[in-house]
Design a protein around this motif. Structure first.
Motif, PDB file in Angstrom:
ATOM      1  N   ALA A 189      17.043  22.907  70.831  1.00 58.12           N
ATOM      2  CA  ALA A 189      18.307  22.268  70.459  1.00 58.12           C
ATOM      3  C   ALA A 189      18.121  20.802  70.056  1.00 58.12           C
ATOM      4  CB  ALA A 189      19.304  22.365  71.604  1.00 58.12           C
ATOM      5  N   GLY A 190      16.900  20.263  70.225  1.00 60.22           N
ATOM      6  CA  GLY A 190      16.661  18.913  69.726  1.00 60.22           C
ATOM      7  C   GLY A 190      16.112  17.908  70.708  1.00 60.22           C
ATOM      8  N   PRO A 222      23.788  13.862  61.626  1.00 59.11           N
ATOM      9  CA  PRO A 222      22.763  14.710  60.999  1.00 59.11           C
ATOM     10  C   PRO A 222      21.461  13.997  60.663  1.00 59.11           C
ATOM     11  CG  PRO A 222      24.532  14.190  59.453  1.00 59.11           C
ATOM     12  CD  PRO A 222      24.989  13.717  60.785  1.00 59.11           C
ATOM     13  N   LEU A 229      23.661  18.158  72.816  1.00 55.11           N
ATOM     14  CA  LEU A 229      22.648  18.203  71.759  1.00 55.11           C
ATOM     15  C   LEU A 229      23.213  18.800  70.470  1.00 55.11           C
ATOM     16  CD1 LEU A 229      19.613  19.381  73.938  1.00 55.11           C
ATOM     17  CD2 LEU A 229      19.957  17.108  72.966  1.00 55.11           C
ATOM     18  N   ARG A 230      24.039  19.823  70.598  1.00 55.60           N
ATOM     19  CA  ARG A 230      24.662  20.425  69.406  1.00 55.60           C
ATOM     20  C   ARG A 230      25.607  19.437  68.731  1.00 55.60           C
ATOM     21  NH1 ARG A 230      24.655  25.396  72.544  1.00 55.60           N
ATOM     22  NH2 ARG A 230      26.687  24.806  73.404  1.00 55.60           N
ATOM     23  N   LYS A 235      13.428  16.090  72.154  1.00 55.08           N
ATOM     24  CA  LYS A 235      12.064  15.952  71.667  1.00 55.08           C
ATOM     25  C   LYS A 235      11.119  15.250  72.635  1.00 55.08           C
ATOM     26  CE  LYS A 235      12.906  17.759  67.602  1.00 55.08           C
ATOM     27  NZ  LYS A 235      12.380  19.107  67.281  1.00 55.08           N
ATOM     28  N   ILE A 271      25.429  16.160  68.778  1.00 47.30           N
ATOM     29  CA  ILE A 271      24.634  15.144  68.086  1.00 47.30           C
ATOM     30  C   ILE A 271      24.158  15.683  66.739  1.00 47.30           C
ATOM     31  CG2 ILE A 271      22.468  13.828  68.155  1.00 47.30           C
ATOM     32  CD1 ILE A 271      22.846  13.671  71.223  1.00 47.30           C
ATOM     33  N   ARG A 272      23.688  16.906  66.731  1.00 49.30           N
ATOM     34  CA  ARG A 272      23.208  17.508  65.480  1.00 49.30           C
ATOM     35  C   ARG A 272      24.329  17.652  64.456  1.00 49.30           C
ATOM     36  NH1 ARG A 272      20.803  21.646  67.637  1.00 49.30           N
ATOM     37  NH2 ARG A 272      22.383  23.215  67.208  1.00 49.30           N
ATOM     38  N   THR A 273      25.527  17.949  64.945  1.00 49.47           N
ATOM     39  CA  THR A 273      26.672  18.147  64.054  1.00 49.47           C
ATOM     40  C   THR A 273      27.183  16.835  63.472  1.00 49.47           C
ATOM     41  OG1 THR A 273      27.361  20.139  65.228  1.00 49.47           O
ATOM     42  CG2 THR A 273      29.042  19.005  63.921  1.00 49.47           C
ATOM     43  N   ARG A 317      16.581  12.265  64.204  1.00 49.76           N
ATOM     44  CA  ARG A 317      15.303  12.969  64.189  1.00 49.76           C
ATOM     45  C   ARG A 317      14.678  13.087  65.574  1.00 49.76           C
ATOM     46  NH1 ARG A 317      17.393  14.320  60.505  1.00 49.76           N
ATOM     47  NH2 ARG A 317      16.917  14.104  58.281  1.00 49.76           N
ATOM     48  N   ARG A 318      15.163  12.291  66.528  1.00 53.48           N
ATOM     49  CA  ARG A 318      14.591  12.387  67.879  1.00 53.48           C
ATOM     50  C   ARG A 318      15.659  12.099  68.917  1.00 53.48           C
ATOM     51  NH1 ARG A 318       9.755   8.521  69.924  1.00 53.48           N
ATOM     52  NH2 ARG A 318      11.410   7.267  70.880  1.00 53.48           N
TER      53      ARG A 318
END
Length: 296
Positions: free
Chosen positions: A127-128, A99, A91-92, A130, A94-96, A102-103
């Motif tokens: 962590a995202g 960016p 999850l981290r 959803k 993916i966020r990095t 959103r889901r």
């Protein structure tokens, strides 16, 4: 070309049609459900993918499409079987590297949450993660045992409550006709009881079907007899009439469904019941076969 290794066939919920499918496991860690043929091919034998491979896929995909990907679906059958630490790492990443996402969503077997604490599930939400799709199939313990689901009313309720407490959106699926004629009334009754107890954000019904034949299913459930169209409508009427939901989006619009139903429960309960009762009263106006049988 998306830099991700896929093992065919790849499955995802209809609502994830525009999502990036990111396999973090292959196959299903349980894979004993006799009604399910999704992961029975030899190449779909269960294995957790190497963390390094998944993280590299995320990095490379992010380099090429990081500003375009809005949704990610973690495949295959039950991504949440992975340890929480590994899921948080994914999850981290993916966020990095993506960016614009959103889901992030995944399938979830209730059994996968038994060893995860509420604090761990809260961490995944933060962590995202959803949304999760939970194939409850039925709220009736006899039906669940007959189809080797490996779950009970209580184990499914507990998992859904954990997810709800973490603020993760839950999409729950029930299989109409799964109990056959012998268990139809209690299947409808207890499936509604499960939905009432957990109040999921989304609830969907599909019709049980066997594209490759019924032999595997009947081996453990020899007394099963399929419901005729009027009986299927009757089961749906019983299910809907027992639902006491406050604000759940309801869909019965999969290709397998005999009758298309859409609404929000409870606001649209009477309208949906009226549609079902009209189909019962006028069977000649409804399709003679479900959509999957017509090749749709």
């Amino acid at each position: 070309m998306i830099p991700i290794r896929y093992v065919e066939p790849v499955f995802r919920p209809p609502s994830e049609a525009e999502s990036l499918i990111l396999p973090v496991t292959d196959g299903c860690s349980w894979n004993h459900c006799t009604f399910c043929e999704m992961y029975t091919a030899p190449q779909k034998a269960f294995r957790a993918r190497e963390e390094a491979e998944v993280l590299e896929s995320i990095r490379l995909t992010g380099q090429r499409y990081g500003d375009q990907v809005r949704r990610v679906f973690l495949a295959d059958g039950d991504a949440l079987v992975l340890p929480t630490r590994r899921l948080l790492s994914i999850l981290r990443a993916i966020r990095t590297h993506m960016p614009a996402v959103r889901r992030i969503s995944s399938y979830c077997l209730p059994r996968n949450l038994r060893k995860k604490s509420q604090a761990e599930i809260d961490e995944l939400a933060a962590a995202g993660l959803k949304m999760v799709y939970v194939g409850a199939e039925s709220g009736d313990d006899q039906v669940l045992a007959a189809v080797k689901k490996g779950e009970t009313f209580e184990t499914t309720r507990e998992a859904l409550d954990k997810l709800g407490a973490a603020g993760i959106t839950r999409s729950v699926m029930i299989l109409n006709g799964l109990g056959g004629k012998i268990y139809s009334p209690q299947h409808a009754e207890n499936s509604a009881r499960l939905a009432n107890a957990t109040q999921p954000e989304y609830l969907a019904t599909l019709v049980v079907s066997f594209p490759t034949g019924e032999q595997r299913f009947r081996a453990d459930f020899p007394e099963w007899e399929p419901l005729a169209q009027p009986e299927m409508f009757g089961e749906m009427e019983q299910f809907l009439s027992r639902l006491e939901l406050k604000r759940t989006v309801f869909r019965s619009d999969h290709a397998s469904n005999w009758l298309i139903l859409k609404g929000t429960l409870g606001a649209d309960k009477e309208r949906l019941l009226s549609q079902v009762r009209q189909a019962i009263a006028s069977p000649g106006q409804a399709p003679l076969r479900p959509a999957w049988a017509r090749g749709l």
